[in-house]
Design a protein around this motif. Structure first.
Motif, PDB file in Angstrom:
ATOM      1  N   GLY A 113       1.393   8.551 -26.230  1.00  0.00           N
ATOM      2  CA  GLY A 113       2.350   9.569 -26.197  1.00  0.00           C
ATOM      3  C   GLY A 113       2.846   9.769 -24.722  1.00  0.00           C
ATOM      4  O   GLY A 113       4.002  10.166 -24.508  1.00  0.00           O
ATOM      5  N   ILE A 114       1.901  10.112 -23.964  1.00  0.00           N
ATOM      6  CA  ILE A 114       1.931  10.137 -22.276  1.00  0.00           C
ATOM      7  C   ILE A 114       2.819   8.973 -21.832  1.00  0.00           C
ATOM      8  O   ILE A 114       3.645   9.392 -21.218  1.00  0.00           O
ATOM      9  CB  ILE A 114       0.426  10.429 -21.819  1.00  0.00           C
ATOM     10  N   ALA A 115       2.315   7.756 -22.359  1.00  0.00           N
ATOM     11  CA  ALA A 115       2.877   6.540 -21.776  1.00  0.00           C
ATOM     12  C   ALA A 115       4.460   6.679 -22.218  1.00  0.00           C
ATOM     13  O   ALA A 115       5.444   6.041 -21.508  1.00  0.00           O
ATOM     14  CB  ALA A 115       2.374   5.234 -22.280  1.00  0.00           C
ATOM     15  N   ALA A 116       4.775   6.898 -23.477  1.00  0.00           N
ATOM     16  CA  ALA A 116       6.148   6.810 -23.928  1.00  0.00           C
ATOM     17  C   ALA A 116       7.033   7.826 -23.371  1.00  0.00           C
ATOM     18  O   ALA A 116       8.228   7.597 -23.067  1.00  0.00           O
ATOM     19  CB  ALA A 116       6.173   6.997 -25.579  1.00  0.00           C
ATOM     20  N   LEU A 117       6.522   9.059 -23.014  1.00  0.00           N
ATOM     21  CA  LEU A 117       7.281  10.051 -22.288  1.00  0.00           C
ATOM     22  C   LEU A 117       7.269   9.662 -21.026  1.00  0.00           C
ATOM     23  O   LEU A 117       8.567   9.965 -20.364  1.00  0.00           O
ATOM     24  CB  LEU A 117       6.707  11.567 -22.614  1.00  0.00           C
ATOM     25  N   CYS A 118       6.515   9.281 -20.261  1.00  0.00           N
ATOM     26  CA  CYS A 118       6.607   8.840 -18.840  1.00  0.00           C
ATOM     27  C   CYS A 118       7.779   7.808 -18.800  1.00  0.00           C
ATOM     28  O   CYS A 118       8.580   7.662 -17.853  1.00  0.00           O
ATOM     29  CB  CYS A 118       5.530   8.055 -18.337  1.00  0.00           C
ATOM     30  N   GLY A 119       7.935   6.866 -19.556  1.00  0.00           N
ATOM     31  CA  GLY A 119       8.677   5.619 -19.655  1.00  0.00           C
ATOM     32  C   GLY A 119      10.267   5.958 -20.019  1.00  0.00           C
ATOM     33  O   GLY A 119      10.968   6.082 -19.432  1.00  0.00           O
ATOM     34  N   GLY A 120      10.382   6.670 -21.412  1.00  0.00           N
ATOM     35  CA  GLY A 120      11.524   7.036 -21.942  1.00  0.00           C
ATOM     36  C   GLY A 120      11.984   8.405 -21.253  1.00  0.00           C
ATOM     37  O   GLY A 120      13.404   8.321 -20.594  1.00  0.00           O
ATOM     38  N   GLY A 121      11.255   9.433 -21.070  1.00  0.00           N
ATOM     39  CA  GLY A 121      11.664  10.444 -20.472  1.00  0.00           C
ATOM     40  C   GLY A 121      11.899  10.438 -18.998  1.00  0.00           C
ATOM     41  O   GLY A 121      12.973  10.973 -18.220  1.00  0.00           O
ATOM     42  N   GLY A 122      11.129   9.395 -18.138  1.00  0.00           N
ATOM     43  CA  GLY A 122      11.323   9.328 -16.823  1.00  0.00           C
ATOM     44  C   GLY A 122      12.657   8.483 -16.536  1.00  0.00           C
ATOM     45  O   GLY A 122      13.198   8.963 -15.567  1.00  0.00           O
ATOM     46  N   VAL A 123      12.954   7.496 -17.332  1.00  0.00           N
ATOM     47  CA  VAL A 123      14.408   6.810 -17.164  1.00  0.00           C
ATOM     48  C   VAL A 123      15.577   8.030 -17.175  1.00  0.00           C
ATOM     49  O   VAL A 123      16.410   8.046 -16.484  1.00  0.00           O
ATOM     50  CB  VAL A 123      14.449   5.918 -18.177  1.00  0.00           C
ATOM     51  N   MET A 124      15.385   8.962 -18.523  1.00  0.00           N
ATOM     52  CA  MET A 124      16.454   9.720 -18.623  1.00  0.00           C
ATOM     53  C   MET A 124      16.523  10.685 -17.188  1.00  0.00           C
ATOM     54  O   MET A 124      17.522  11.120 -16.856  1.00  0.00           O
ATOM     55  CB  MET A 124      16.182  10.613 -19.901  1.00  0.00           C
ATOM     56  N   LEU A 125      15.333  11.114 -16.798  1.00  0.00           N
ATOM     57  CA  LEU A 125      15.432  12.001 -15.364  1.00  0.00           C
ATOM     58  C   LEU A 125      15.831  11.100 -14.131  1.00  0.00           C
ATOM     59  O   LEU A 125      16.797  11.539 -13.501  1.00  0.00           O
ATOM     60  CB  LEU A 125      13.910  12.455 -15.043  1.00  0.00           C
ATOM     61  N   LEU A 126      15.831   9.742 -14.136  1.00  0.00           N
ATOM     62  CA  LEU A 126      16.375   9.089 -13.076  1.00  0.00           C
ATOM     63  C   LEU A 126      17.883   9.056 -13.162  1.00  0.00           C
ATOM     64  O   LEU A 126      18.668   8.979 -12.260  1.00  0.00           O
ATOM     65  CB  LEU A 126      15.766   7.704 -13.051  1.00  0.00           C
ATOM     66  N   ARG A 127      18.397   8.911 -14.524  1.00  0.00           N
ATOM     67  CA  ARG A 127      19.912   8.778 -14.900  1.00  0.00           C
ATOM     68  C   ARG A 127      20.486  10.115 -14.376  1.00  0.00           C
ATOM     69  O   ARG A 127      21.633  10.381 -13.734  1.00  0.00           O
ATOM     70  CB  ARG A 127      20.090   8.427 -15.990  1.00  0.00           C
ATOM     71  N   ALA A 128      19.765  11.085 -14.685  1.00  0.00           N
ATOM     72  CA  ALA A 128      20.455  12.505 -14.439  1.00  0.00           C
ATOM     73  C   ALA A 128      20.323  12.887 -12.922  1.00  0.00           C
ATOM     74  O   ALA A 128      21.109  13.494 -12.305  1.00  0.00           O
ATOM     75  CB  ALA A 128      19.464  13.673 -15.333  1.00  0.00           C
ATOM     76  N   PHE A 129      19.224  12.375 -12.217  1.00  0.00           N
ATOM     77  CA  PHE A 129      19.091  12.415 -10.867  1.00  0.00           C
ATOM     78  C   PHE A 129      20.042  11.725 -10.125  1.00  0.00           C
ATOM     79  O   PHE A 129      20.553  12.503  -9.011  1.00  0.00           O
ATOM     80  CB  PHE A 129      17.732  11.986 -10.370  1.00  0.00           C
ATOM     81  N   ARG A 130      20.898  10.859 -10.531  1.00  0.00           N
ATOM     82  CA  ARG A 130      21.701  10.106  -9.990  1.00  0.00           C
ATOM     83  C   ARG A 130      23.109  10.720 -10.272  1.00  0.00           C
ATOM     84  O   ARG A 130      24.078  10.416  -9.457  1.00  0.00           O
ATOM     85  CB  ARG A 130      21.649   8.562 -10.261  1.00  0.00           C
ATOM     86  N   ALA A 131      23.244  11.095 -11.350  1.00  0.00           N
ATOM     87  CA  ALA A 131      24.641  11.422 -12.028  1.00  0.00           C
ATOM     88  C   ALA A 131      24.821  12.862 -11.871  1.00  0.00           C
ATOM     89  O   ALA A 131      26.241  13.323 -11.853  1.00  0.00           O
ATOM     90  CB  ALA A 131      24.513  10.981 -13.397  1.00  0.00           C
ATOM     91  N   ASP A 132      23.961  13.829 -11.836  1.00  0.00           N
ATOM     92  CA  ASP A 132      24.456  15.180 -11.852  1.00  0.00           C
ATOM     93  C   ASP A 132      23.604  15.935 -10.729  1.00  0.00           C
ATOM     94  O   ASP A 132      22.365  16.038 -10.818  1.00  0.00           O
ATOM     95  CB  ASP A 132      23.922  15.674 -13.158  1.00  0.00           C
ATOM     96  N   ARG A 133      24.307  16.795  -9.754  1.00  0.00           N
ATOM     97  CA  ARG A 133      23.686  17.454  -8.824  1.00  0.00           C
ATOM     98  C   ARG A 133      22.532  18.596  -9.409  1.00  0.00           C
ATOM     99  O   ARG A 133      21.569  18.747  -8.667  1.00  0.00           O
ATOM    100  CB  ARG A 133      24.667  17.952  -8.060  1.00  0.00           C
ATOM    101  N   ARG A 134      22.948  19.020 -10.550  1.00  0.00           N
ATOM    102  CA  ARG A 134      22.076  20.294 -11.080  1.00  0.00           C
ATOM    103  C   ARG A 134      20.830  19.639 -11.399  1.00  0.00           C
ATOM    104  O   ARG A 134      19.648  20.397 -11.418  1.00  0.00           O
ATOM    105  CB  ARG A 134      22.575  20.778 -12.377  1.00  0.00           C
ATOM    106  N   TRP A 135      20.255  18.226 -11.588  1.00  0.00           N
ATOM    107  CA  TRP A 135      19.157  17.617 -11.997  1.00  0.00           C
ATOM    108  C   TRP A 135      18.519  16.841 -10.779  1.00  0.00           C
ATOM    109  O   TRP A 135      17.506  16.207 -10.983  1.00  0.00           O
ATOM    110  CB  TRP A 135      19.444  16.906 -12.923  1.00  0.00           C
ATOM    111  N   VAL A 136      19.095  17.100  -9.610  1.00  0.00           N
ATOM    112  CA  VAL A 136      18.469  16.226  -8.541  1.00  0.00           C
ATOM    113  C   VAL A 136      17.018  16.593  -8.083  1.00  0.00           C
ATOM    114  O   VAL A 136      16.432  15.848  -7.291  1.00  0.00           O
ATOM    115  CB  VAL A 136      19.630  16.498  -7.185  1.00  0.00           C
ATOM    116  N   TRP A 137      16.651  17.840  -8.478  1.00  0.00           N
ATOM    117  CA  TRP A 137      15.441  18.366  -7.990  1.00  0.00           C
ATOM    118  C   TRP A 137      14.409  17.975  -9.187  1.00  0.00           C
ATOM    119  O   TRP A 137      13.059  18.095  -8.835  1.00  0.00           O
ATOM    120  CB  TRP A 137      15.399  19.826  -7.777  1.00  0.00           C
ATOM    121  N   VAL A 138      14.610  17.650 -10.347  1.00  0.00           N
ATOM    122  CA  VAL A 138      13.587  17.394 -11.566  1.00  0.00           C
ATOM    123  C   VAL A 138      12.725  16.264 -11.182  1.00  0.00           C
ATOM    124  O   VAL A 138      11.587  16.333 -11.324  1.00  0.00           O
ATOM    125  CB  VAL A 138      14.471  17.400 -12.769  1.00  0.00           C
ATOM    126  N   LEU A 139      13.451  15.151 -10.916  1.00  0.00           N
ATOM    127  CA  LEU A 139      12.464  13.714 -10.951  1.00  0.00           C
ATOM    128  C   LEU A 139      11.809  13.903  -9.709  1.00  0.00           C
ATOM    129  O   LEU A 139      10.554  13.529 -10.069  1.00  0.00           O
ATOM    130  CB  LEU A 139      13.490  12.747 -10.784  1.00  0.00           C
TER     131      LEU A 139
END
Length: 673
Positions: free
Chosen positions: A334-360
């Motif tokens: 579960g930890i591994a799947a969340l780090c992989g899947g959720g981590g990629v989602m946070l990276l995309r949001a980090f690049r695309a939306d200034r509101r998310w720039v601090w989360v990753l």
């Protein structure tokens, strides 16, 4: 390489090694999961993992590699299945991260090199979760039925632990699957039938065999599989009791029960490295899904793996019964799947939306700081590593900000380098812990009974939370026979045979030993990965005077019996089971075995058998008193050339000079009135 390097020099769990050996000698023992080939008592788990290892050893011969081959294959298959499942939803990059995190989780590396059943358990549960997610995506019934079958087989590996993730699977399919609600409900009911059949076929088969024709089910209070399911391997694990100890100590192996248990000195270095990041990734991913359609697979996957993680976390953190560190390997997928899947989602949001720039960056920073805390707990161990993790992560986060925007090839490559550096810093600590395992055996210095990874960082009954120090734990859970809280894993009696090694194959040699008062020998790890065992002189004597008996000897505990089975290749009775609470041996049963010539020798008390208090004080006292009254105490000088004959004397009554209750007694049919 981590899972198989130096396996032949590692120590396995003698409890399960003996059961696997017995299964190669008797198909009845193979089916029931008997500790001994004479089928007096089973281990305290359902037998599926033993069946798999036993079949491998029947085909390839008995030995460490032959036993562990299917477990290593199952461990690799788990990584492949998780990778495939994450890739379908989140893409290749997320799948690669998930596979890397799972492969390098320290406790997972330790348990995947051991013959405990948890490796097969995790494989079956991950298979079930992946099939359930496929059924949710495609709306087909067959994958859902396959998922139910996998969870049912997981139940037959470690009983109710195999069900922990089921609520998450149920919720995800019921809410997000494509068919109409009525069809989803019908499909779940059909899956429930498959789950019931695949879960209870073994228990049902056991119940159909008369108690007189089957072994006593180890871990139960009445010899039944149903009692084992609901008691020792069920509610007893959560609330304590039923041989599981209690009072919130988790049997003393994992620290006090509470929400912070996964982060304590014992468990922190085994499993907690990426739990904070996984939590941030889960919440962030769910928020990013927003008002997605009901059937959105991304949200379904996040809920499934998030539910998996939360359910396992709460179960392990709050369990007041036996809680071994290696149980937490079930958290890793579960930890591994969340780090992989959720981590990629946070990276995309980090690049695309200034509101998310601090989360990753926040998630990565917390990960690095927590890694430094964990590494600093291991005083004097790789002291350069925690500063390196902090520096590399700081540079990686800076690189993320610098190269965040822009589409030029160079900026994208430098952004990729920054992401890779962040991943490397995040997994450096777990990788270092994992790397230490092959060099120190199956589970670091803890051996096969309580495998862990990395250095010593904390205390606990059965040894510290790291692999390099302390005593050994006990695979069956609960207290060692005759033991008291605070005594470490060699058992309460000084003469008890060692439990951390895997037991020698029959006719094995090697190692050094020193005699103790009862004539047993405490041996170091021996060659071939199956080390440990009892005095060869004693075994030779017992074999010479076995006189056609089914069992070579009866001892108090499963630990002592396992060592003797592995050293002698003969069936040995464990009278009181692993935790010392089994009521397998009664006075009437003992008289029957002696009268029929099936058993001639009984060891009371210490030595290889642990303390005399097993099976309930009344029953054990009756057995002890009768054996001492009617048996003939064996002189230690009869089988040990190095022993002064004056240290023991033969007697047909309880007045023997061997009054320390660790003597071996000879019983014959004529002794039964």
């Amino acid at each position: 390489m981590l899972y198989s390097w130096n396996l032949s020099g590692s120590g396995l769990n003698s409890f399960y090694s003996a059961a696997v050996l017995s299964g190669t000698e008797s198909w009845k023992a193979w089916f029931f999961g008997s500790l001994d080939a004479g089928n007096f008592l089973t281990v305290d788990k359902p037998p599926l993992a033993l069946m798999v290892m036993g079949l491998s050893c029947r085909v390839l011969g008995y030995g460490t590699w032959q036993m562990m081959a299917p477990m290593v294959v199952a461990a690799l298959a788990t990584i492949w299945i998780l990778h495939s499942c994450v890739k379908r939803v989140f893409g290749h990059a997320a799948a690669a991260v998930a596979a890397l995190v799972l492969a390098l989780t320290p406790i997972t590396v330790a348990i995947n090199r051991d013959n405990n059943p948890d490796t097969l358990l995790v494989f079956l549960m991950v298979s079930g979760a992946a099939l359930a997610l496929r059924a949710t995506r495609d709306g087909r019934l067959l994958p859902l039925l396959g998922s139910a079958a996998c969870f049912g087989l997981a139940f037959n590996t470690k009983m109710l632990q195999g069900y922990i993730a089921l609520p998450a699977v149920f919720v995800v399919y019921l809410y997000a699957a494509r068919p109409a609600l009525a069809k989803r409900i019908v499909n779940l009911l059909l899956a429930g039938v498959v789950l019931a059949v695949s879960s209870f076929w073994w228990a049902a088969a056991v119940s159909l065999v008369p108690a007189s024709e089957r072994p006593y089910i180890g871990g139960s209070t009445d010899g039944s599989a149903s009692n084992l399911i609901m008691g020792y391997n069920g509610l007893g694990r959560i609330f304590g009791g039923d041989g599981n100890g209690g009072g919130g100590g988790g049997g003393g192996f994992s620290g006090t029960a509470g929400l912070g248990r996964m982060f304590n000195d014992i468990l922190g270095g085994q499993i907690s490295w990426l739990i904070p990041f996984a939590g941030i990734a889960l919440v962030g991913g769910l928020v990013l899904c927003g008002r997605a359609p009901r059937t959105d697979l991304t949200r379904a996957a996040l809920v499934l793996w998030g539910g998996w993680t939360a359910l396992h976390y709460l179960t392990f953190a709050l369990a007041e019964g036996t809680m071994h560190p290696y149980y937490t390997t079930a958290l890793a997928p579960g930890i591994a799947a969340l780090c992989g899947g959720g981590g990629v989602m946070l990276l995309r949001a980090f690049r695309a939306d200034r509101r998310w720039v601090w989360v990753l960056p926040l998630g990565l920073g917390v990960t690095a700081v927590w890694a430094a805390v964990l590494l600093r707990r291991a005083s004097g161990w790789n002291t350069w590593l925690w500063p390196a993790v902090l520096v590399v992560m700081a540079l990686a986060i800076a690189g993320l900000f610098v190269f965040r925007s822009g589409a030029s090839g160079l900026r994208l490559r430098l952004l990729a380098v920054s992401v890779a550096a962040a991943i490397a810093a995040a997994v450096a600590g777990p990788a270092a812990y994992a790397w230490s395992v092959p060099s120190s055996g199956a589970g670091g210095g803890m051996g096969g009974t309580n495998p862990t990874a990395g250095p010593s960082t904390g205390g606990g009954f059965g040894g510290p939370g790291g692999g390099s120090g302390g005593g050994r734990g006990f695979p069956g859970g609960g207290m060692p026979p005759g033991g008291q809280n605070g005594q470490n894993g060699q058992g309460a009696q000084s003469g008890q045979a060692p439990g951390g090694a895997g037991g020698m194959p029959p006719n094995g040699t090697g190692g050094t030993a020193s005699d103790d008062a009862s004539g047993t020998r405490q041996s170091g790890r021996m060659g071939g990965g199956m080390g440990g065992g009892a005095s060869s002189e004693l075994i030779s004597y017992l074999k010479k005077h076995q006189d056609g008996a089914t069992w070579l000897l009866a001892v108090s505990s499963s630990q002592g019996a396992a060592q003797l089975i592995l050293s002698s290749g003969e069936p040995v009775i464990s009278m009181w089971g692993w935790s010392g609470s089994d009521k397998a041996m009664t006075l009437a049963r003992l008289k029957e075995l002696v009268k029929n010539g099936e058993l001639h020798y009984v060891q009371l008390g210490g030595g290889m058998g642990g303390g005399p208090g097993g099976g309930g004080s009344t029953v054990s006292s009756e057995v002890t008193a009768w054996v001492q009254k009617h048996g003939t105490a064996v002189k230690e000088s009869d089988y040990s050339k190095s022993t002064n004959s004056a240290t023991s004397s033969g007697s047909s009554s309880g007045s023997s000079a061997q009054s320390d209750q660790s003597a071996i007694y000879r019983l014959d049919p004529s002794d039964v009135s």
